[in-house]
Design an enzyme around this catalytic site. Sequence first.
Site, PDB file in Angstrom:
ATOM      1  N   ARG A  64     -16.118  -3.240   1.674  1.00  0.00           N
ATOM      2  CA  ARG A  64     -14.657  -3.140   1.789  1.00  0.00           C
ATOM      3  C   ARG A  64     -13.965  -4.297   1.079  1.00  0.00           C
ATOM      4  O   ARG A  64     -12.881  -4.136   0.516  1.00  0.00           O
ATOM      5  CB  ARG A  64     -14.273  -3.142   3.271  1.00  0.00           C
ATOM      6  CG  ARG A  64     -12.800  -2.945   3.567  1.00  0.00           C
ATOM      7  CD  ARG A  64     -12.570  -3.071   5.068  1.00  0.00           C
ATOM      8  NE  ARG A  64     -11.217  -2.707   5.455  1.00  0.00           N
ATOM      9  CZ  ARG A  64     -10.157  -3.491   5.339  1.00  0.00           C
ATOM     10  NH1 ARG A  64     -10.300  -4.699   4.822  1.00  0.00           N
ATOM     11  NH2 ARG A  64      -8.956  -3.086   5.741  1.00  0.00           N
ATOM     12  N   LYS A 111     -13.932   9.356  12.289  1.00  0.00           N
ATOM     13  CA  LYS A 111     -14.136   7.971  11.836  1.00  0.00           C
ATOM     14  C   LYS A 111     -15.284   7.345  12.611  1.00  0.00           C
ATOM     15  O   LYS A 111     -15.154   7.054  13.791  1.00  0.00           O
ATOM     16  CB  LYS A 111     -12.855   7.160  12.039  1.00  0.00           C
ATOM     17  CG  LYS A 111     -12.928   5.743  11.486  1.00  0.00           C
ATOM     18  CD  LYS A 111     -11.623   5.015  11.695  1.00  0.00           C
ATOM     19  CE  LYS A 111     -11.559   3.679  10.996  1.00  0.00           C
ATOM     20  NZ  LYS A 111     -12.782   3.009  10.666  1.00  0.00           N
TER      21      LYS A 111
END
Length: 564
Positions: A256, A236
Amino acid sequence: MEVTLKEFRELCTSISTESSYVKKTKLISEFIHRGRDYNDVYIITKLLLPGTGKLIYNINDKQLVKLFSKIFCHDADEMYKYVINIGDVAYVIGSFLKKSKSVVDYATESTLTLHEVDCFLTRLSTVTRENDQIKEIKKIIPRCTPNDLRHIIRLIKHDLRMNIGPKHVLSGLHKDAYGIFKLCNNLEQVVQRSLEDNIKPLIELMVPLQPMLASACKTFSEAVKKCPNGIIVEFKYDGERIQIHKHDKNFKYFSRSLKPITPHKVTDFEELLDRAFPSAKNMILDGEIILIDTETNQPLPFGTLGINKKSMYHNACVCIFIFDCLYFNDTVLIDKPLIERRNIIHANIKEIPNRILLSEVKNISTDEELSKLLHIVLSKNIEGFVLKDAKGVYEPGMRRWLKIKKDYLDGCVMADKADLVVLGAYYGKGNKSGILSSFLMGCYDTKSEKWCTVTKCSGGHTDLELQEINDNLSVVPFDRNAIPDWLSINKIHYPDVIISDISLAPVWEIIGSEFTRSSTHTASNISIRFPRCSRIREDKTYETANNLNDIKQLYAVSISPPEE
């Protein structure tokens, strides 16, 4: 017969006074299915969800008062004092309309239709100059009663004060409508298919899907329980989420929060993506966009994608790490296992160094393998990793993945950072006298539908950043005798100023030494010890910040005993 604004107002009043969410949904269902046609149902649904639509007005409370003070020929400061004391700009403006009979004509009987209101709101969203806004408002005022105007103001503010969200509204339309809305984010399609009882998984190119998310994880045994089909570990990186849509020669990029990505961050990527996926006629990809140092091939910290920060790194370029594929060449893939989706990416991608890359993954089956990966994360500029079920499907909006971040691995007791909303602020002392230097951070409680306090944060900002925050933060003086309905706060934490419009409140990533219990904070008595702002989350809004349920989960993870 067209639906009137009066009927809609009465529905909203009934919903707001009903405490049961099941009964709220029932009220909506009965109203919607009262022999309505598609156009009526769509407008009703759209106006019940003003915050999910495409209409943006960029008018806060102060600007609303300024506009109407000119129309009513009243002093703006006087009007705004009432707003501060009462905490409801819509109520105040409606009351001042009553006082302005000698200046402004208004209706004594409500005759406006929802269609007329919708047309007005659409026109208002297209004008930005003050004179043009006043011109549009003046057109509708003669048709408004004071209660009509109050309701229109609440629609402009995206807050009908009904304590209800998309899930409950859309469930009144069809029991499966909310699930489809998370997939396509297209209200028109959802309404049409609901009325036709044609609720099937729907993905629409160039319309963003709710991204699949991850919840905090602390131990390998927890991951094994939640990923019974095998675990895929994905590194990540500390970047920004990106959803890429391609349809023929056209591209769109979404963040997002489902908003368009700032263009400068994706310059030239159309040509790069065509090179990287030469066989793709159409596709939807999920990924992370970061800045990479071209000399070291290492990712640079979060926040460097901004124009000013990016210019500081001369040997750097923007890179997209692709980690999922939701649609490829007319085939919907969200119901396919993760392994199969990854294989499709692998078979069709031609990686371009430092520009378009397939995210690095590892298959693990033991705690020892996970431990080895911890050392890699600690030694590199990697935020942590995400654990995914090897055969898991893609579930938009659901937290089915697991994440372990570097802050926990570094020895911090907190298993995760918390994305909190700025609710208010306090003036500093000494060399910070007159400057807002400490900030009240909070989260939303979906049950009480109030904002709860979590912690007071005064660290993490440079003097320059603090000055920028003071210049840009929209606040009003906090009145101890008129606490806003939306806020749950104990007296000990009363701030000097409070955010003027919660929908415009910034989101900050807060990190501390640990989650802790506090009898004075209202977020289920959860707080953060030694908090500091690690970054400003410009990619998040008040709606996508951590809510109280998230905070409870993070707290539970942080206090669970480590695995032996």
